[in-house]
Scaffold this motif. Structure first.
Motif, short mmCIF file in Angstrom:
data_model
loop_
_atom_site.label_atom_id
_atom_site.label_comp_id
_atom_site.label_asym_id
_atom_site.label_seq_id
_atom_site.Cartn_x
_atom_site.Cartn_y
_atom_site.Cartn_z
N MET A 33 0.84 -1.19 0.00
CA MET A 33 0.00 0.00 0.00
C MET A 33 0.88 1.24 0.00
SD MET A 33 -3.16 1.01 2.47
CE MET A 33 -4.17 2.46 2.13
N GLU A 34 0.54 2.19 -0.86
CA GLU A 34 1.35 3.41 -0.97
C GLU A 34 0.73 4.59 -0.23
OE1 GLU A 34 3.76 2.54 -5.11
OE2 GLU A 34 1.91 3.71 -5.23
N ASP A 35 -0.53 4.49 0.18
CA ASP A 35 -1.14 5.49 1.07
C ASP A 35 -0.71 5.20 2.50
OD1 ASP A 35 -2.58 6.68 -0.97
OD2 ASP A 35 -4.52 6.50 0.02
N HIS A 36 -0.24 6.22 3.19
CA HIS A 36 -0.04 6.13 4.64
C HIS A 36 -0.71 7.36 5.26
CE1 HIS A 36 2.62 2.62 4.91
NE2 HIS A 36 2.95 2.96 3.68
N SER A 37 -1.08 7.24 6.53
CA SER A 37 -1.93 8.28 7.09
C SER A 37 -1.89 8.22 8.61
CB SER A 37 -3.37 8.10 6.60
OG SER A 37 -3.81 6.76 6.80
N GLN A 38 -2.39 9.28 9.23
CA GLN A 38 -2.42 9.33 10.68
C GLN A 38 -3.45 10.35 11.15
OE1 GLN A 38 1.68 11.53 10.42
NE2 GLN A 38 1.10 11.58 12.58
N VAL A 39 -4.01 10.09 12.33
CA VAL A 39 -4.77 11.08 13.08
C VAL A 39 -4.15 11.11 14.47
CG1 VAL A 39 -6.98 11.77 14.05
CG2 VAL A 39 -6.89 10.71 11.78
N ASP A 40 -3.66 12.29 14.87
CA ASP A 40 -3.08 12.46 16.20
C ASP A 40 -4.00 13.34 17.03
OD1 ASP A 40 0.28 11.88 16.58
OD2 ASP A 40 -0.72 11.44 14.68
N VAL A 41 -4.31 12.85 18.21
CA VAL A 41 -5.24 13.54 19.11
C VAL A 41 -4.46 14.04 20.31
CG1 VAL A 41 -7.23 13.25 20.63
CG2 VAL A 41 -7.21 12.17 18.37
N GLY A 42 -4.54 15.34 20.56
CA GLY A 42 -3.95 15.94 21.75
C GLY A 42 -4.98 16.74 22.50
N VAL A 43 -4.64 17.15 23.69
CA VAL A 43 -5.57 17.96 24.50
C VAL A 43 -5.78 19.32 23.86
CG1 VAL A 43 -5.86 19.11 26.73
CG2 VAL A 43 -5.05 16.75 26.63
N ARG A 44 -4.72 19.86 23.24
CA ARG A 44 -4.80 21.21 22.68
C ARG A 44 -4.94 21.24 21.17
NH1 ARG A 44 -0.14 24.92 24.35
NH2 ARG A 44 -1.61 26.42 23.48
N ALA A 45 -4.76 20.10 20.51
CA ALA A 45 -4.72 20.12 19.04
C ALA A 45 -5.11 18.76 18.48
CB ALA A 45 -3.32 20.50 18.55
N THR A 46 -5.51 18.78 17.20
CA THR A 46 -5.76 17.56 16.43
C THR A 46 -5.00 17.69 15.12
OG1 THR A 46 -7.96 17.26 17.41
CG2 THR A 46 -7.51 16.11 15.34
N PHE A 47 -4.27 16.63 14.77
CA PHE A 47 -3.45 16.65 13.55
C PHE A 47 -3.89 15.50 12.64
CE2 PHE A 47 0.21 15.17 11.09
CZ PHE A 47 0.69 16.36 10.53
N VAL A 48 -4.03 15.81 11.35
CA VAL A 48 -4.39 14.81 10.34
C VAL A 48 -3.34 14.83 9.25
CG1 VAL A 48 -6.12 14.08 8.65
CG2 VAL A 48 -6.86 15.14 10.79
N GLY A 49 -2.91 13.64 8.82
CA GLY A 49 -1.98 13.55 7.71
C GLY A 49 -2.37 12.44 6.75
N VAL A 50 -2.40 12.75 5.46
CA VAL A 50 -2.66 11.76 4.40
C VAL A 50 -1.51 11.86 3.41
CG1 VAL A 50 -4.21 11.03 2.55
CG2 VAL A 50 -5.16 11.91 4.69
#
Length: 438
Positions: A62-79
């Motif tokens: 698979m060549e798609d990699h991704s993430q959702v990071d959850v923090g108390v102050r922020a939310t980060f999404v990467g595709v």
């Protein structure tokens, strides 16, 4: 009668009919054999609402990699939609957020280090910083063999004997995080290319979003896309607002941008089997990696010919959106979704149907539409294993972030990565506290 039958078959196969049928019977796609291989997190909490996350593999690997990071102050999404392999996409997933967190935190600590080791008054430092504010790097001073760099944004208010940091995320930090990620990839390729020459040809699109203090910061290179669903009128209606820029030379604007940057190369963009490609090999005009199209030392003359200028750019499109009450959600997805579902269709589907599993629903519908285009049924898809499946559809990754205008406390600050079931601690946990020095 024969003409009528032919007309009916033509209508049945038309894209309009496909989309009508796709909307009408979307529920029939669920819990079917075609679902095999779809990974999902149906509904999870994040700092300011909830999110749904899903992915399907078509390539091998698979060549798609991704993430959702959850923090108390922020939310980060990467595709991260890789091409010619997944190594660059993996590199981005493992490094870009870390670069962004360091942009936010550690340069302030360099100020402390600078003041502790150099006989330099705070007033002089402040004046130098103000004078140099047009540059990204404000102060570069040598202390023996050690160079210390200070950013202008690190200089807040200067009083008698201390600095008080005024911390805030900015587009500049996100831009530098992209740049640091590319530089780290260059370092890796320089060390590896003699042993593995093809590493110079691996690259990736990169789409990231950061939710912070009521703001959405977005950056992208390539043709992955983020689209906000914005409420309109008094009814339950939404309109699609794209907040990224597609960097694909099959779009006039991107093609002209590449031609302008390479005006001395008449063959910089050519059509291959009806599709525009940079140097005849790649559709995207901006990326991380793809160093054989950027750096002379890595050029493969047999593929691209000589390059006078970099054929591709790594400069991200950046946008900051002050979220309003009518901004309901944002869909982040690789082009595997957008090749089959329009922006407006995607936000209408999200708006009309339950949150739980909505990312998986979007993946299913994209797969169904791709199957129809190939004269197949959705239930036929499990017969095509990763690799062969790529002839039907691309890897597809979808993240839907809902904005609930509330802040959730006591969250586990974790990183969830596409196709992986075990969450790990997120680097966002370092953003909890403010550092005030004096």
């Amino acid at each position: 009668m024969e003409l009528v039958r032919l007309a009916k078959n033509t209508l049945k196969k038309s894209s309009v009919a496909h989309k009508w049928r796709m909307r009408k019977d979307y529920r029939d796609v669920g819990d079917r054999p075609g679902d095999e291989g779809i990974w999902s997190k149906d509904l999870e909490p994040h700092a300011f609402g909830e999110y749904s996350f899903a992915a399907i593999r078509a390539n091998e690997p698979m060549e798609d990699h991704s993430q959702v990071d959850v923090g108390v102050r922020a939310t980060f999404v990467g595709v991260y939609d890789g091409h010619h392999g997944d190594a660059t996409a993996v590199h981005i997933r493992e490094s870009l957020l870390g670069h962004l967190v360091r942009e936010y935190l550690f340069y302030d600590l360099y100020v402390i280090d600078l003041l502790g080791q150099l006989d330099l008054s705070l007033t002089v430092l402040y004046v130098v910083a103000k004078w140099s504010k047009v540059a990204k790097w404000v102060v570069g001073l040598n202390n023996g063999s050690k160079r210390v760099m200070v950013k202008y944004r690190s200089i807040g208010w200067v009083g008698s004997g201390h600095i008080q940091q005024q911390r805030s995320v900015s587009q500049l930090m996100l831009e530098d995080a992209f740049d640091d990620t590319e530089k780290a990839w260059v370092d890796f390729v320089e060390a590896e290319h003699v042993r593995t020459p093809d590493v110079t040809k691996i690259g990736s699109c990169c789409l990231v979003g950061l939710l912070w203090d009521g703001m959405l910061y977005v950056g992208n290179v390539g043709d992955s896309r983020a689209v906000i669903g914005q409420a309109v009128g008094k009814g339950n209606k939404v309109v699609a607002r794209q907040v990224t820029q597609d960097h694909n030379v099959n779009l006039d604007e991107a093609r002209e941008e590449v031609k302008h940057s390479n005006r001395h190369d008449p063959g910089i963009v050519v059509k291959v089997n009806g599709i525009w490609r940079v140097k005849g090999v790649i559709q995207v005009s901006r990326s991380i990696g793809d160093l054989y199209l950027k750096m002379p030392k890595f050029v493969d003359l047999g593929i691209t010919g000589p390059l006078r200028e970099p054929a591709l750019s790594n400069a991200p499109f950046l946008k900051t959106k002050d979220l309003q009450s009518d901004d309901k959600f944002v869909v982040f997805a690789s082009d595997g979704l957008w090749e089959n579902i329009s922006n407006q269709e995607a936000v209408e589907i999200v708006n009309k149907h339950p949150r739980a599993g909505i990312a998986k629903t979007l993946v299913r519908l994209a797969m169904k539409e791709a199957a129809i285009k190939k004269g197949l049924k959705y239930d036929d898809l499990p017969r095509y294993q990763p690799g062969a499946r790529r002839d039907i559809h691309d890897d597809i990754t979808v993240v839907v972030i809902f904005f609930d205008n509330e802040t959730r406390a006591n969250l586990n600050e974790v990183s969830v990565k596409g196709l992986e079931n075990m969450a790990t601690p997120s680097e966002l946990r370092w953003l909890q506290g403010q550092i005030i020095t004096g």
